[in-house]
Design a protein around this motif. Structure first.
Motif, PDB file in Angstrom:
ATOM      1  N   ARG A 119      47.450  46.323  45.672  1.00  0.00           N
ATOM      2  CA  ARG A 119      46.701  45.751  44.539  1.00  0.00           C
ATOM      3  C   ARG A 119      47.205  46.300  43.210  1.00  0.00           C
ATOM      4  O   ARG A 119      47.244  45.587  42.202  1.00  0.00           O
ATOM      5  CB  ARG A 119      45.211  46.023  44.717  1.00  0.00           C
ATOM      6  CG  ARG A 119      44.581  45.237  45.857  1.00  0.00           C
ATOM      7  CD  ARG A 119      43.077  45.459  45.939  1.00  0.00           C
ATOM      8  NE  ARG A 119      42.489  44.698  47.033  1.00  0.00           N
ATOM      9  CZ  ARG A 119      42.134  43.417  46.954  1.00  0.00           C
ATOM     10  NH1 ARG A 119      42.276  42.778  45.807  1.00  0.00           N
ATOM     11  NH2 ARG A 119      41.611  42.788  47.991  1.00  0.00           N
ATOM     12  N   HIS A 151      50.289  44.435  42.261  1.00  0.00           N
ATOM     13  CA  HIS A 151      49.927  43.107  41.754  1.00  0.00           C
ATOM     14  C   HIS A 151      49.369  43.178  40.332  1.00  0.00           C
ATOM     15  O   HIS A 151      49.774  42.408  39.455  1.00  0.00           O
ATOM     16  CB  HIS A 151      48.892  42.471  42.684  1.00  0.00           C
ATOM     17  CG  HIS A 151      48.365  41.162  42.188  1.00  0.00           C
ATOM     18  ND1 HIS A 151      49.093  39.994  42.223  1.00  0.00           N
ATOM     19  CD2 HIS A 151      47.168  40.849  41.603  1.00  0.00           C
ATOM     20  CE1 HIS A 151      48.374  39.016  41.703  1.00  0.00           C
ATOM     21  NE2 HIS A 151      47.209  39.499  41.317  1.00  0.00           N
ATOM     22  N   PHE A 177      45.416  37.339  44.311  1.00  0.00           N
ATOM     23  CA  PHE A 177      45.905  38.331  45.285  1.00  0.00           C
ATOM     24  C   PHE A 177      45.199  38.041  46.596  1.00  0.00           C
ATOM     25  O   PHE A 177      43.971  38.125  46.676  1.00  0.00           O
ATOM     26  CB  PHE A 177      45.589  39.749  44.802  1.00  0.00           C
ATOM     27  CG  PHE A 177      45.970  40.839  45.795  1.00  0.00           C
ATOM     28  CD1 PHE A 177      47.191  41.491  45.692  1.00  0.00           C
ATOM     29  CD2 PHE A 177      45.103  41.205  46.807  1.00  0.00           C
ATOM     30  CE1 PHE A 177      47.542  42.490  46.600  1.00  0.00           C
ATOM     31  CE2 PHE A 177      45.436  42.203  47.708  1.00  0.00           C
ATOM     32  CZ  PHE A 177      46.656  42.847  47.609  1.00  0.00           C
ATOM     33  N   SER A 198      50.217  37.021  44.584  1.00  0.00           N
ATOM     34  CA  SER A 198      50.771  37.955  45.556  1.00  0.00           C
ATOM     35  C   SER A 198      50.083  37.772  46.901  1.00  0.00           C
ATOM     36  O   SER A 198      48.868  37.575  46.965  1.00  0.00           O
ATOM     37  CB  SER A 198      50.589  39.404  45.087  1.00  0.00           C
ATOM     38  OG  SER A 198      51.230  39.626  43.848  1.00  0.00           O
TER      39      SER A 198
END
Length: 456
Positions: free
Chosen positions: A194, A197, A207, A250
């Motif tokens: 995360r 991203h 995400f 992502s």
């Protein structure tokens, strides 16, 4: 049963408009017709429309269709996700194809067949719903991202080991290179994904997290690549796969080491081609998602043993980020413990609670086989069980810090250690597989596979 959708028909031929309206009202809850395209803006000010059926020409003798293109652009400005279908004469097909390039969904040739009209509207309606779902998901993601002020706010620590990880995140986030995050269970692989991203140019996009250990082999392609209606028994509608849903953002594939060789081959093809073919579809679809993978397995060892494809490993680990175990960054334990204490004090209404020095020392002497996740669970339990203003040794329940005292750990055979850990976790949680799996940092699917392996 009617679909809960809004359809707008725009045609200056009242007979055409009425014919289409009567047909569609049998299948959709809200169908409206207007014979003047200048009323489009007013119509959209009153309602949002999932699909617009639009004539290409509105002037007597007009065949160029430029009016249709002009009103297509107006609709797309008013509602970018609305699907527009043109009605055109046979001689205007080239212009209709040009309209598709401008953003129209499809076109129907006069005179149309009712079955063709219904199937085209149905496909346009499903596309609109999928677009709105992704738009809503993206909107939620933006809200969540705005809450996180610092790029690495969830990654806590000041040790050299964690500083090295943060440096790697900062460098790799500026690229679209595929990343493989490795480390033991509970070390924070998803947090790192995360963070990559949020620090990338894709940060305002979606995400998506996929637990590969929880996907069955039969549903693998449907979940990741999508399917079309009727492709198998339960495929009652089209479904967008995770690769397409993550378009522009992502895609995080967790527990990649659990994939069998046949599924690895399918995944490799999609990564190589940058295209997916939904189950039951004939045409490939491009996707543009940044791929981040994670595993607690030694993939290089699995390659040598024939359990993982070398070509897939090359594809997914352009950059590899190895996360340190908590026992390798003990100096970060006080910061992490304070972080979790603050969270759980607030959650359980124990505002005055603190950690005394003797408890910090005990936390730093423990080996933490479950890493940060185990520390988090330990602090949560300690806060719940505490009675006074400070944590006590009895609140921790982390056992003896000297592992040699445990007869089950006398052997250093990895399979025996794993079997013991699974047995202990299941016993501790009185047979609750979900809780036992969570403590070990496994998905339910991965937990069941290990239990089957050791005949537990």
């Amino acid at each position: 049963m009617k679909e809960n959708g809004r359809i707008l028909i725009v045609d200056d031929d009242n007979y055409v408009m009425l014919s289409i309206r009567i047909l569609l009202e049998q299948h959709y809850t809200d169908v409206r017709g207007i014979n003047n395209p200048l009323q489009i803006e007013s119509a959209f000010s009153e309602n949002h429309y999932d699909v617009v059926i639009l004539d290409m020409n509105f002037k007597a003798g007009e065949t160029e269709g430029r009016d249709g293109l002009r009103f297509l652009n107006q609709i797309k400005e008013l509602s970018p996700t609305t699907s527009v279908i043109f009605i055109t004469a046979y001689g205007e097909i080239n212009l209709a194809i040009e309209a598709i390039k401008e953003g129209a969904f499809d076109f129907l040739v006069k005179p149309w067949q009712n079955e063709k009209l219904l199937s085209t509207v149905s496909a346009a309606f499903r596309l609109n719903r999928s677009a709105k779902e992704i738009e809503q998901l993206t909107s939620k993601q933006k809200v969540l991202n705005s809450i996180l002020d610092a790029p690495f706010s969830d990654i806590i620590g000041e040790s050299d080991a964690i500083k090295s990880v943060l440096s790697q995140i900062e460098k790799v986030a500026q690229t679209d290179a595929n990343v493989l995050i490795t480390g033991e269970n509970g070390t924070g692989k998803e947090l790192v994904a995360r963070a990559i991203h949020r620090s990338s140019h894709r940060s305002q996009e979606v995400f998506l997290n996929v637990d590969m250990g929880a996907i069955t082999e039969t549903l693998f392609e449907s979940e990741l690549f999508g399917h079309v209606k009727g492709s198998f028994t339960d495929a009652k509608t089209d479904r967008t796969g995770k690769f397409e849903a993550a378009n522009g953002g992502s895609l995080f594939l967790d527990e990649l080491g659990n994939l069998g060789l046949p599924l690895q081959a399918k995944l490799l093809r999609v990564i190589q081609d940058q295209q997916v073919v939904p189950v039951g579809a004939n045409d490939a679809r491009d996707y543009n998602a940044r791929l981040i993978c994670a595993t607690n397995a030694n993939l290089s060892k699995m390659v040598n043993e024939g359990g993982f494809r070398q070509d897939l490993l090359f594809r997914i680990n352009t950059i590899e980020i190895k996360l340190p175990a908590l026992r390798e960054r003990l100096e970060d334990i006080p910061l992490l413990a304070d972080h979790f204490l603050a969270r759980f004090k607030s959650k359980y209404g124990k505002k005055g609670l603190f950690i005394p020095d003797n408890i910090f020392k005990r936390l730093m002497k423990y080996d933490w086989p479950g890493n940060i996740r185990e520390l988090q669970h330990t602090l949560e339990r300690a806060v719940i069980m505490s009675d006074g203003k400070q944590l006590q040794v009895g609140d921790l329940a982390i056992g003896n810090t000297n592992q040699a005292d445990s007869p089950q750990l006398a052997s250093l055979n990895l399979e025996e250690l794993e079997k013991w850990a699974i047995e202990s976790a299941v016993k501790k949680h009185q047979g609750n597989i979900s809780n036992a799996a969570a403590e070990l940092g496994l998905s339910r699917g991965a937990m069941y596979r290990r239990m089957e392996k050791y005949e537990l």
